[in-house]
Structure formats: structure tokens, C-alpha cells
Write a protein that holds these residues in place. Structure first.
Motif, PDB file in Angstrom:
ATOM      1  N   LYS A 147       6.985  -2.745  12.187  1.00  0.00           N
ATOM      2  CA  LYS A 147       8.335  -2.259  11.907  1.00  0.00           C
ATOM      3  C   LYS A 147       9.161  -3.348  11.220  1.00  0.00           C
ATOM      4  O   LYS A 147       9.923  -3.066  10.285  1.00  0.00           O
ATOM      5  CB  LYS A 147       9.015  -1.807  13.204  1.00  0.00           C
ATOM      6  CG  LYS A 147       8.507  -0.478  13.756  1.00  0.00           C
ATOM      7  CD  LYS A 147       9.219  -0.129  15.048  1.00  0.00           C
ATOM      8  CE  LYS A 147       8.750   1.207  15.603  1.00  0.00           C
ATOM      9  NZ  LYS A 147       9.243   2.350  14.821  1.00  0.00           N
TER      10      LYS A 147
ATOM     11  N   LYS B   2      12.079  -1.983   3.264  1.00  0.00           N
ATOM     12  CA  LYS B   2      11.446  -0.994   2.381  1.00  0.00           C
ATOM     13  C   LYS B   2      10.625  -1.704   1.292  1.00  0.00           C
ATOM     14  O   LYS B   2      10.334  -2.881   1.399  1.00  0.00           O
ATOM     15  CB  LYS B   2      12.494  -0.056   1.804  1.00  0.00           C
ATOM     16  CG  LYS B   2      13.215   0.747   2.881  1.00  0.00           C
ATOM     17  CD  LYS B   2      14.154   1.778   2.280  1.00  0.00           C
ATOM     18  CE  LYS B   2      14.826   2.571   3.390  1.00  0.00           C
ATOM     19  NZ  LYS B   2      15.749   3.597   2.851  1.00  0.00           N
TER      20      LYS B   2
ATOM     21  N   PHE C  27       6.790   4.384  10.950  1.00  0.00           N
ATOM     22  CA  PHE C  27       7.838   4.779  10.001  1.00  0.00           C
ATOM     23  C   PHE C  27       7.973   6.306   9.957  1.00  0.00           C
ATOM     24  O   PHE C  27       7.613   6.936   8.954  1.00  0.00           O
ATOM     25  CB  PHE C  27       7.529   4.248   8.602  1.00  0.00           C
ATOM     26  CG  PHE C  27       7.476   2.756   8.500  1.00  0.00           C
ATOM     27  CD1 PHE C  27       8.541   1.975   8.924  1.00  0.00           C
ATOM     28  CD2 PHE C  27       6.353   2.126   7.987  1.00  0.00           C
ATOM     29  CE1 PHE C  27       8.494   0.590   8.842  1.00  0.00           C
ATOM     30  CE2 PHE C  27       6.295   0.738   7.896  1.00  0.00           C
ATOM     31  CZ  PHE C  27       7.373  -0.028   8.324  1.00  0.00           C
ATOM     32  N   PRO C  28       8.512   6.907  11.018  1.00  0.00           N
ATOM     33  CA  PRO C  28       8.656   8.371  11.016  1.00  0.00           C
ATOM     34  C   PRO C  28       9.629   8.874   9.946  1.00  0.00           C
ATOM     35  O   PRO C  28       9.611  10.049   9.611  1.00  0.00           O
ATOM     36  CB  PRO C  28       9.175   8.671  12.432  1.00  0.00           C
ATOM     37  CG  PRO C  28       9.814   7.393  12.884  1.00  0.00           C
ATOM     38  CD  PRO C  28       8.984   6.301  12.272  1.00  0.00           C
ATOM     39  N   ASP C  29      10.482   7.973   9.413  1.00  0.00           N
ATOM     40  CA  ASP C  29      11.440   8.365   8.384  1.00  0.00           C
ATOM     41  C   ASP C  29      10.994   7.960   6.972  1.00  0.00           C
ATOM     42  O   ASP C  29      11.807   7.975   6.036  1.00  0.00           O
ATOM     43  CB  ASP C  29      12.808   7.733   8.680  1.00  0.00           C
ATOM     44  CG  ASP C  29      13.406   8.227   9.995  1.00  0.00           C
ATOM     45  OD1 ASP C  29      13.208   9.416  10.304  1.00  0.00           O
ATOM     46  OD2 ASP C  29      14.040   7.431  10.693  1.00  0.00           O
TER      47      ASP C  29
ATOM     48  N   LYS D 126       9.839   7.942   3.275  1.00  0.00           N
ATOM     49  CA  LYS D 126      10.111   8.951   2.252  1.00  0.00           C
ATOM     50  C   LYS D 126       8.838   9.615   1.733  1.00  0.00           C
ATOM     51  O   LYS D 126       8.851  10.762   1.295  1.00  0.00           O
ATOM     52  CB  LYS D 126      10.870   8.322   1.085  1.00  0.00           C
ATOM     53  CG  LYS D 126      12.282   7.908   1.417  1.00  0.00           C
ATOM     54  CD  LYS D 126      13.130   9.107   1.834  1.00  0.00           C
ATOM     55  CE  LYS D 126      14.555   8.703   2.155  1.00  0.00           C
ATOM     56  NZ  LYS D 126      15.373   9.869   2.602  1.00  0.00           N
TER      57      LYS D 126
ATOM     58  N   LYS E  24       4.831  10.266   2.897  1.00  0.00           N
ATOM     59  CA  LYS E  24       3.768  10.158   3.898  1.00  0.00           C
ATOM     60  C   LYS E  24       2.518  10.849   3.365  1.00  0.00           C
ATOM     61  O   LYS E  24       2.587  11.994   2.893  1.00  0.00           O
ATOM     62  CB  LYS E  24       4.189  10.809   5.217  1.00  0.00           C
ATOM     63  CG  LYS E  24       5.411  10.207   5.867  1.00  0.00           C
ATOM     64  CD  LYS E  24       5.755  10.950   7.148  1.00  0.00           C
ATOM     65  CE  LYS E  24       7.062  10.468   7.751  1.00  0.00           C
ATOM     66  NZ  LYS E  24       7.398  11.219   8.983  1.00  0.00           N
TER      67      LYS E  24
ATOM     68  N   ASP F 185       5.349  16.334   7.907  1.00  0.00           N
ATOM     69  CA  ASP F 185       5.808  16.252   6.522  1.00  0.00           C
ATOM     70  C   ASP F 185       4.892  15.402   5.634  1.00  0.00           C
ATOM     71  O   ASP F 185       5.276  15.004   4.538  1.00  0.00           O
ATOM     72  CB  ASP F 185       7.236  15.703   6.460  1.00  0.00           C
ATOM     73  CG  ASP F 185       7.405  14.394   7.214  1.00  0.00           C
ATOM     74  OD1 ASP F 185       6.503  14.030   7.990  1.00  0.00           O
ATOM     75  OD2 ASP F 185       8.451  13.733   7.028  1.00  0.00           O
TER      76      ASP F 185
END
Length: 231
Positions: A121, A127, A141-143, A145, A147, A201
Motif C-alpha cells: 500500500k 499512484k 488497491f480496491p480503488d 482505476k 483492474k 470491476d
């Protein structure tokens, strides 16, 4: 240009590291091989007699986790960062079948995952990073942009891994490689802590019948489209 985090998950020997390195180099991003981090912990356990074919002293490994320092150093000649364990380059040592046969068991330990996920993390907080592993898009990194979830048949992956080991000079049997791939799939998918699953996603990439160039070009286009959407 906006920078994004790219999370690449998937089964073993699906070429995650290869395409992640290519993508990071092309975009000028940092590449982090989380699989190498788990392999480094596994190698430490092997060196210190904590894991073998007949025994695994999990408690001792957990106790010794503070003694394990994993770092990456960029090798200009190779074009990617190599992994170091307590200051020693172990990039080659961690890529053999013996380490592969134990790494999923080590990675299933919650305390090991907690230590490494915390480091991962931090590596991606600014980024501009491409990270591959088993739980990057779901836990680390569930967020993210973009995946991706890489997959291919076990037989296809075993053939690739077998060829890679043979070219390195390792003496291995294809049946042993296939068995290792299947066992790792089962352990990775069924462990209690952060099992290997496709994020809702994530875009699935089945590369069973793709060349490396076809795979890279497809993923590069996805990355460019994602970055452009932010501008």
C-alpha cells in the motif's frame, strides 16, 4: 498526464509479471512484483529450516517476521527491479520449482499477508504504479482505476512455466510443474485470508491463445483508455 494505479491479479504462470513489467516501462510507472515478496519470505523460511516437504513451523516464521526486510533495486541492464532479502539479491534463487511448491502455503498466513500488504500500500500511495499479485484489486488497491484478472488453462500455464525453467537450466518434469500449478491454484483460491478472486470491476484477460505482443497491446490500449477518461 494523470497517473493511475494498475492492479493485475490472476493465477500463477499467467504472465502477470511479464506484462506488468512491459506496461510499467512503457508508461514510465513503477513496477512492483508482489509475488516476489511472498517468494522472498518463503526463501527465508527455507534458509532457516522453517519449512520443508514434511514440516512447516508457522509460529516460528511469524515470530521472525520482524527480521525480514524486502526491498527492490532497479537493475538498468535488465530493465526491471530485482528483489533483495536483508540486503542480498535473491532474484534468481526465488524462481525455482522448490520455492514455488511452498510459496502458496506461506502466502496463506494472515500475519505474512498483513506485513506485505502494508508495504505494498505504501509503495502505491503516489499512484503511477503497476502491481501484480493475487489480491491487488481486491485488498491492496480496491480503488485502482484499472483492474485486470489474468487467466489461462492449467495445462497452458504449466507448459509455459516448464519451458521457462528448462531454458534456465533447471532439471524439471512437466508432470511435476503441472501438479505444482494445480496445487497453487487450489491453495490460492481456497485460503481464508484474501483468497484469489476476480474483483467485480476487473477486466478478465484469457491469454491461453494470445502471443505476448497481442496481450501487451490489448492491455496497453485498456490503460491508455483509462488514463484518457480521467483527463
Amino acid at each position: 498526464m494523470n497517473k493511475i494505479t494498475i492492479a493485475i491479479d490472476g493465477f500463477s504462470s499467467t504472465g502477470k509479471s511479464t506484462v506488468a513489467k512491459q506496461l510499467a516501462k512503457h508508461l514510465g510507472y513503477v513496477y512492483v512484483d508482489t509475488g516476489a515478496m511472498y517468494r522472498a519470505v518463503t526463501f527465508y523460511a527455507m534458509q532457516n529450516g522453517l519449512i520443508s516437504a514434511v514440516d512447516f513451523n508457522k509460529e516460528a516464521l511469524i515470530y521472525q517476521l520482524p527480521n525480514i526486510e524486502i526491498t527492490f533495486k532497479f537493475n538498468e541492464a535488465l530493465g526491471f527491479a530485482e528483489v533483495y532479502l536483508n540486503g542480498v539479491n535473491i532474484e534468481k534463487e526465488i524462481r525455482n520449482l522448490e520455492v514455488s511448491s511452498y510459496v502458496s502455503k506461506v502466502a496463506a498466513i494472515s500475519e505474512v499477508r498483513q506485513k506485505l500488504v502494508e508495504q505494498q500500500k505504501k509503495m502505491g500511495q503516489d499512484k503511477g504504479v503497476v502491481m501484480d499479485g493475487r489480491d491487488i484489486g481486491t485488498v491492496v488497491f480496491p480503488d485502482a482505476k484499472l483492474k485486470l484478472f489474468m487467466t489461462a488453462s492449467a495445462e497452458t500455464r504449466a507448459k509455459r512455466r516448464y519451458q521457462e525453467l528448462i531454458e534456465r537450466g533447471d532439471k524439471v518434469d512437466y508432470k511435476d510443474v503441472l501438479q505444482n500449478v494445480q496445487e497453487r491454484d487450489y491453495i490460492d483460491s481456497n485460503r481464508k485470508d484474501s483468497p484469489l478472486v476476480k474483483a467485480k470491476d476487473a477486466i478478465e484477460i484469457d491469454n491461453s491463445h494470445m502471443t505476448l505482443d497481442e496481450q501487451f497491446n490489448k492491455i496497453l490500449q485498456l490503460a491508455k483508455m483509462t488514463i484518457e477518461d480521467l483527463e
